[in-house]
Design an enzyme around this catalytic site. Structure first.
Site, PDB file in Angstrom:
ATOM      1  N   LYS A  66       0.839  -1.209   0.000  1.00  0.00           N
ATOM      2  CA  LYS A  66       0.000   0.000   0.000  1.00  0.00           C
ATOM      3  C   LYS A  66       0.873   1.258   0.000  1.00  0.00           C
ATOM      4  O   LYS A  66       0.540   2.253  -0.660  1.00  0.00           O
ATOM      5  CB  LYS A  66      -0.918   0.007   1.222  1.00  0.00           C
ATOM      6  N   LYS A  74      -0.789  11.631   5.577  1.00  0.00           N
ATOM      7  CA  LYS A  74      -0.434  10.627   6.585  1.00  0.00           C
ATOM      8  C   LYS A  74       0.181   9.393   5.939  1.00  0.00           C
ATOM      9  O   LYS A  74       1.209   8.882   6.391  1.00  0.00           O
ATOM     10  CB  LYS A  74      -1.689  10.263   7.385  1.00  0.00           C
TER      11      LYS A  74
END
Length: 300
Positions: free
Chosen positions: A173, A241
């Site tokens: 990811k 983030k």
């Protein structure tokens, strides 16, 4: 009705539609969220509610978490009244959050001490993918355990990839976010360049989206930038983030990510300038401000 009862912890912009898809597929679902409103919506849809992560886990055979960051995952899974406290030997946790790969490995190790299986299974596809059940799911975990939960993954996603041991889902990811964020940012550069050069950004977009640039980022994100539509399907603050985790992990593993470092700073500026709760395409606003506060979408 499916035999597995699923505890779903984290009923946010992604989690709630995913939990509803599980209900639609016949799974009993017990949901928990820090704010009560999404739990009430899940109950109205046919699920059950739980007052704590521990209660959700105690009522379930497998627990899915979908949470905003590493710190929250550690607290919700391992903390007092957390998921781990409600689990029995042989049960499983599927974490569909995007968190730091080393944190995913640590949570896996901690759960293994009580004979609980852990799969890190972050997703890509945004809110629309969550609603439609077409997410790309990147899974780290024991192969046999992943196979045992194929039915759950196939309910939630369309592209399901077992990436390796716990932690590799998050590494995959991170790579995804490095690439996607860079594509969004450089597309924003192109549209601002077109505006400044006196060309119509919408016409430029139509021309290049049909050529070698074609793809999901161009079709989905590019059209939103041209239209000035930054309603969140995935917050800019979440991309910031995610890039922070990716860069931190790249440093730990000794991988060079120079372009990502620049993109990370632009997303930081997006958040700091008050656009963090808009869609990740809002990074174009930082570039627009660099050239005097133009508005690509309106042509001003």
């Amino acid at each position: 009705m499916n035999a597995k009862t699923i505890g779903y912890v984290g009923l946010g912009i992604m989690g709630l539609p995913m939990a509803k898809n599980l209900l639609d597929a016949g799974y009993p679902v017990v949901g928990h969220n820090r704010s009560r409103e999404p739990v009430d919506e899940l109950v109205e849809y046919g699920g059950d509610g739980a007052g704590t992560p521990r209660e959700a886990a105690a009522k379930a055979d497998v627990v899915i978490t979908c949470l905003p960051d590493s710190e929250t995952v550690e607290e919700v899974v391992l903390g007092d009244d957390g998921v781990a406290a409600g689990l029995n030997d042989g049960e499983a946790v599927i974490d569909m959050s995007t968190i730091s790969p080393p944190v995913a490995e640590e949570v896996a190790n901690r759960l293994a001490e009580q004979d609980v299986h852990f799969m890190d299974a972050p997703v890509s596809g945004g809110e629309s993918g969550a609603v439609e059940g077409t997410l790309s799911i990147m899974i780290g975990g024991d192969e046999d355990v992943v196979d045992d939960h194929d039915d759950v993954f196939e309910t939630l996603g369309e592209t399901i990839t077992h990436c390796g041991e716990p932690g590799t889902g998050q590494i995959t990811k991170a790579c995804n976010q490095l690439v996607v964020s860079g594509m969004i940012e450089v597309l924003a550069e192109g549209l601002v360049f077109a505006h400044q050069a006196g060309a119509d950004p919408a016409t430029v977009y139509d021309a290049i989206s049909g050529g070698s640039c074609r793809g999901f980022v161009m079709d989905h994100h590019g059209s939103h930038m041209v239209e000035g539509d930054h309603e969140p399907g995935f917050y800019a603050s979440y991309m910031y983030k995610d890039l922070s985790y990716a860069i931190e992990a790249a440093q730990e593993y000794g991988a060079p990510v120079p372009t990502a470092a620049v993109t990370h700073e632009l997303y930081k500026s997006t958040v700091e300038s008050g656009h963090g709760q808009e869609k990740n395409t809002a990074v174009i606003k930082v570039l627009e401000n660099m050239v005097g506060g133009v508005d690509v979408a309106s042509g001003d």
